[in-house]
Design a protein around this motif. Structure first.
Motif, PDB file in Angstrom:
ATOM      1  N   UNK A 222      -7.860  -1.951   5.684  1.00 18.34           N
ATOM      2  CA  UNK A 222      -7.671  -2.036   4.095  1.00 18.34           C
ATOM      3  C   UNK A 222      -7.292  -3.669   3.808  1.00 18.34           C
ATOM      4  N   UNK A 223      -6.572  -4.324   4.625  1.00 16.82           N
ATOM      5  CA  UNK A 223      -6.627  -5.790   4.261  1.00 16.82           C
ATOM      6  C   UNK A 223      -8.083  -6.469   3.982  1.00 16.82           C
ATOM      7  N   UNK A 224      -8.872  -6.064   5.200  1.00 13.53           N
ATOM      8  CA  UNK A 224     -10.182  -6.528   5.049  1.00 13.53           C
ATOM      9  C   UNK A 224     -10.815  -6.322   3.678  1.00 13.53           C
ATOM     10  N   UNK A 225     -10.710  -5.098   3.180  1.00  9.60           N
ATOM     11  CA  UNK A 225     -11.490  -4.562   1.991  1.00  9.60           C
ATOM     12  C   UNK A 225     -10.915  -5.391   0.725  1.00  9.60           C
ATOM     13  N   UNK A 226      -9.572  -5.487   0.935  1.00 12.68           N
ATOM     14  CA  UNK A 226      -9.155  -6.335  -0.392  1.00 12.68           C
ATOM     15  C   UNK A 226      -9.603  -7.525  -0.263  1.00 12.68           C
ATOM     16  N   UNK A 227      -9.588  -8.589   0.701  1.00 17.76           N
ATOM     17  CA  UNK A 227      -9.926  -9.799   0.895  1.00 17.76           C
ATOM     18  C   UNK A 227     -11.477  -9.943   0.345  1.00 17.76           C
ATOM     19  N   UNK A 228     -12.141  -9.316   0.930  1.00 13.40           N
ATOM     20  CA  UNK A 228     -13.554  -9.269   0.839  1.00 13.40           C
ATOM     21  C   UNK A 228     -13.856  -9.300  -0.865  1.00 13.40           C
ATOM     22  N   UNK A 229     -12.990  -8.746  -1.800  1.00 12.93           N
ATOM     23  CA  UNK A 229     -13.149  -8.962  -3.125  1.00 12.93           C
ATOM     24  C   UNK A 229     -12.285  -9.801  -3.796  1.00 12.93           C
ATOM     25  N   UNK A 230     -11.716 -10.656  -2.878  1.00  9.94           N
ATOM     26  CA  UNK A 230     -10.838 -11.900  -3.510  1.00  9.94           C
ATOM     27  C   UNK A 230     -11.787 -13.161  -3.426  1.00  9.94           C
ATOM     28  N   UNK A 231     -11.324 -13.995  -4.521  1.00 11.15           N
ATOM     29  CA  UNK A 231     -11.737 -15.225  -4.889  1.00 11.15           C
ATOM     30  C   UNK A 231     -11.505 -16.171  -3.571  1.00 11.15           C
ATOM     31  N   UNK A 232     -12.485 -16.477  -2.674  1.00 12.05           N
ATOM     32  CA  UNK A 232     -12.292 -17.455  -1.594  1.00 12.05           C
ATOM     33  C   UNK A 232     -11.946 -16.727  -0.590  1.00 12.05           C
ATOM     34  N   UNK A 233     -11.628 -15.377  -0.617  1.00  6.89           N
ATOM     35  CA  UNK A 233     -11.369 -14.524   0.384  1.00  6.89           C
ATOM     36  C   UNK A 233      -9.864 -14.627   0.818  1.00  6.89           C
ATOM     37  N   UNK A 234      -8.952 -15.080  -0.101  1.00  7.76           N
ATOM     38  CA  UNK A 234      -7.692 -15.519   0.156  1.00  7.76           C
ATOM     39  C   UNK A 234      -6.832 -14.731  -1.030  1.00  7.76           C
ATOM     40  N   UNK A 235      -5.662 -14.143  -0.656  1.00  7.54           N
ATOM     41  CA  UNK A 235      -4.905 -13.435  -1.476  1.00  7.54           C
ATOM     42  C   UNK A 235      -3.404 -13.838  -1.274  1.00  7.54           C
ATOM     43  N   UNK A 236      -2.589 -13.725  -2.138  1.00  4.51           N
ATOM     44  CA  UNK A 236      -1.105 -13.909  -1.896  1.00  4.51           C
ATOM     45  C   UNK A 236      -0.733 -12.483  -1.520  1.00  4.51           C
ATOM     46  N   UNK A 237       0.216 -12.504  -0.693  1.00  5.28           N
ATOM     47  CA  UNK A 237       0.930 -11.027  -0.066  1.00  5.28           C
ATOM     48  C   UNK A 237       2.372 -11.072  -0.223  1.00  5.28           C
ATOM     49  N   UNK A 238       2.494  -9.747  -0.304  1.00  2.00           N
ATOM     50  CA  UNK A 238       4.184  -9.633  -0.239  1.00  2.00           C
ATOM     51  C   UNK A 238       4.715  -9.178   1.358  1.00  2.00           C
ATOM     52  N   UNK A 239       5.670  -9.787   1.717  1.00  2.82           N
ATOM     53  CA  UNK A 239       6.915 -10.203   0.804  1.00  2.82           C
ATOM     54  C   UNK A 239       6.548 -11.727   0.458  1.00  2.82           C
ATOM     55  N   UNK A 240       5.777 -12.583   1.207  1.00  3.06           N
ATOM     56  CA  UNK A 240       5.371 -14.098   0.614  1.00  3.06           C
ATOM     57  C   UNK A 240       4.285 -14.496   1.342  1.00  3.06           C
ATOM     58  N   UNK A 241       3.858 -15.857   1.043  1.00  2.29           N
ATOM     59  CA  UNK A 241       2.744 -16.401   1.836  1.00  2.29           C
ATOM     60  C   UNK A 241       1.283 -15.824   1.144  1.00  2.29           C
ATOM     61  N   UNK A 242       0.223 -15.886   2.022  1.00  2.00           N
ATOM     62  CA  UNK A 242      -1.047 -15.580   1.723  1.00  2.00           C
ATOM     63  C   UNK A 242      -2.083 -15.275   3.076  1.00  2.00           C
TER      64      UNK A 242
END
Length: 676
Positions: free
Chosen positions: A132-152
């Motif tokens: 699931x994380x990979x699918x979300x990151x493949x759609x993200x600019x630069x393949x980087x996403x902020x995440x909860x609780x914190x960080x990226x």
């Protein structure tokens, strides 16, 4: 909106969602080539359910997950129910509704405004969520996403491979991705051409029906990890062409257990070429490298006498000032390959003494090293380890107690020693008489005094049963007879007290005393992992029993030291920080700091019978030592202020290593210059 209401709305939305065809994904969990668990994911429309369970070495996580996704595939509702590695209950929740994200886990709870869903990193999730994380990151600019609780979180493509078909299966084209940014080490995830999860790095989780390809995936993971480790070695190892002069340091001498006056130490290649008081050494020559110790303490490197070496633990140990480890069980092929890389300098890490892991076959077997189904097979495994240069045999929980004596005799005939757990339904006294040179883990010793001989220590009881230690009378004949036997036979104890503290005193949402000095320097995923339960606390009485049981552990450490039993400080952990905590616990037990440091340096080398070359800072010895920004003999907590580690004349600066590992550094490197 309260989190309970958010889950109600999420459930209603799910119930009214347009139905879609269900897809079932089945995976096998493997350990050392054997099936130890399963994962089944049912994905229908915007909803998924996951059933995940592992049983290996008498323990394993179990989880049932319910996830709901938005139209973009981002999780907006997520529940996890089950139990963690050692059986403590898990009940984790996440929901995003109307611009608000809320979560609660073993480690923490929180709420954050969010105009759109943010990727939540679960604390007790199954490996299915890596997909699931990979699918979300493949759609993200630069393949980087902020995440909860914190960080990226970051996604990097590593490799493309194709697995052949066979047995009714089609060939599969796969992409290997690296997920990094939230934990101490990255995760590697295999995804097929449709973007669906196929497995995890090393083939530990693999799509059902493709288990025969696990060895190839293990080899691929090893290749990727080696390349990463070789790149780290090139960036982090500092080698010197000529002599290295380390000036203005106070040397800790383990034999006298004192710190001396300011001195200079000269190193040439891998050896110490000279030690002299400041101002009395030979003059500095052109081409020499000068390292200014700035008044810090130079001491022999620390030892972890219970390690399971990996490429990441090698780096963490160097950063922590650990220059030698005893590997107490590993993937044999991988370890031999690592040793060759260390020998040639392609890899970096502490010196490794190899012990051969030897287990017996049972439903509770640990899938590691070699597993014996019979005594002749066990003896053959001993001979294999001897032929490959292993130093000791390590016997484990499911090993037949009647095989210990003949296996120990064969190991010693071949020049090896014997270490290990006390096998189930045996006793410390019996294994000592049968030939153990040391017992691994203080709980393995104490359980012989605490449990009924018929109780099964192949289960988590070997940890949870330690709560009964609160009532142990250390002056009793049962205890003292074992101590006398250890002294008489010269049997040592590999303590790993810190791992008992970590397990017995773990409480949801709390930071333990041993983790507090460094934890806020670590990535958020590891911070959360350290703030979770490993034991089940159902009442204040349970809490009090574990607290009192651990205090008894420290009393046993002091009792054994007073009796002259050799202590071997180990961790059974790979972060390096744990070696610092083991030293601190020796001091909390009542052992003076200067003596605890001797136990962790020279005494360990004497146990290895290498003290002619290592363990003290003297001319002619190997240049294995660490520079501390403080004096740990005066305050053992200063052991955490490592500024430089040297192994065989190669220097490593912890600040650089920690930055490489996404950990905020703790102390700056010393000034380094070159004479004209």
């Amino acid at each position: 909106m309260p989190i309970r209401a958010a889950f109600v709305l999420a459930a209603l939305a799910l119930a009214t969602a347009q139905p879609a065809a269900a897809a079932t994904q089945r995976f096998t969990v493997l350990a050392n080539g054997e099936k130890v668990g399963h994962l089944v994911a049912e994905h229908e429309g915007r909803a998924a359910s996951v059933d995940y369970a592992v049983s290996n070495n008498g323990r394993g996580p179990k989880a049932k997950e319910q996830i709901r996704f938005d139209a973009a595939g981002m999780p907006v509702s997520w529940t996890i129910e089950g139990s963690s590695l050692f059986g403590s209950p898990v009940s984790e929740r996440f929901a995003w509704t109307d611009g608000q994200a809320e979560w609660t886990s073993q480690a923490d709870q929180g709420r954050r405004p969010a105009a759109k869903p943010i990727l939540y990193i679960g604390n007790d999730v199954s490996p299915w969520m890596l997909g699931v994380y990979v699918k979300a990151l493949l759609k993200a600019p630069g393949r980087t996403l902020p995440v909860l609780p914190s960080g990226e979180m970051r996604l990097t493509e590593v490799r493309k491979i194709t697995l052949p078909g066979g047995q009714g299966k089609e060939p599969v084209s796969l992409t290997v991705y690296e997920l990094s940014g939230i934990d101490l080490s990255p995760d590697y995830v295999l995804v097929d051409s449709r973007g669906e999860l196929f497995g995890t790095g090393g083939g530990r989780l693999i799509r059902e029906g493709y288990e025969a390809h696990a060895p190839r995936l293990e080899a691929l993971q090893r290749e990727i990890s080696i390349q990463r480790a070789e790149d780290a070695a090139k960036a982090l190892a500092h080698r010197f062409d000529g002599p290295v002069r380390i000036r203005n340091v106070r040397i800790y001498d383990p034999e006298s257990m004192t710190v001396g006056a300011p001195s200079e130490v000269l190193v040439f290649r891998d050896r110490i070429a000279g030690v002299a008081p400041m101002g009395a050494s030979t003059p500095m020559r052109p081409g020499e490298t000068l390292i200014d110790g700035q008044g810090g303490v130079l001491m022999p490197g620390l030892h972890d006498m219970h390690a399971h070496s990996s490429f990441s633990s090698n780096l963490f140990n160097l950063a922590a000032g650990v220059t030698a480890v005893r590997d107490q069980g590993n993937d044999n092929d991988a370890l031999l390959e690592m040793m060759e890389g260390l020998r040639t300098g392609r890899l970096i890490g502490p010196r490794i003494v190899r012990n051969g892991f030897l287990e017996g076959r049972s439903p509770f077997s640990a899938r590691n090293g070699r597993i014996a189904d019979s005594l002749p097979q066990a003896l053959d495994h001993v001979r294999w380890y001897a032929d490959h240069g292993y130093w000791q045999i390590k016997i484990y929980n499911s090993f037949n107690p009647d095989w210990v004596a003949p296996v120990a005799a064969e190991a010693k005939r071949l020049g090896m020693g014997v270490s290990g757990h006390v096998p189930a339904f045996s006793s410390p006294d019996r294994v000592i008489r049968d030939g153990y040179d040391d017992i691994a883990h203080i709980n393995q010793l104490m359980l012989g005094w605490i449990l009924d001989p018929k109780e099964d220590t192949r289960t988590p009881l070997r940890l949870t049963g330690m709560a009964r230690g609160k009532d142990l009378d250390l002056s009793s004949e049962r205890v003292q007879a074992t101590v006398r036997l250890m002294k008489e036979r010269g049997t040592a104890l590999d303590t790993t007290a810190m791992i008992l503290e970590r397990l017995m005193l773990s409480r949801s949402g709390e930071v333990q005393a041993g983790d507090a000095p460094y934890l806020d320097h670590a990535p958020i995923g590891y911070q959360r992992y350290r703030k979770r339960n490993f034991v089940t606390i159902n009442s204040p009485r349970d809490d009090a029993d574990y607290q009192a049981g651990f205090r008894k552990v420290l009393e046993v450490v002091k009792m054994l030291d007073d009796a002259g039993v050799q202590l071997l400080p180990g961790t059974d952990d790979g972060t390096g920080f744990s070696s610092h905590r083991e030293m601190e616990l020796y001091v909390e037990a009542g052992i003076p700091a200067a003596k605890a440091l001797r136990i962790g340096t020279l005494d360990a080398e004497r146990y290895f019978r290498r003290d002619g070359d290592l363990g003290t800072i003297q001319r002619g010895k190997l240049a294995d030592f660490i520079l501390i920004g403080g004096d740990p003999t005066a305050d053992i907590r200063d052991i955490r202020k490592v500024r430089m580690t040297m192994v065989g004349g190669v220097a490593f600066y912890p600040a650089e290593i920690y930055e490489h590992l996404s950990v905020k550094p703790f102390a700056p490197p010393p000034p380094v210059s070159k004479a004209p």
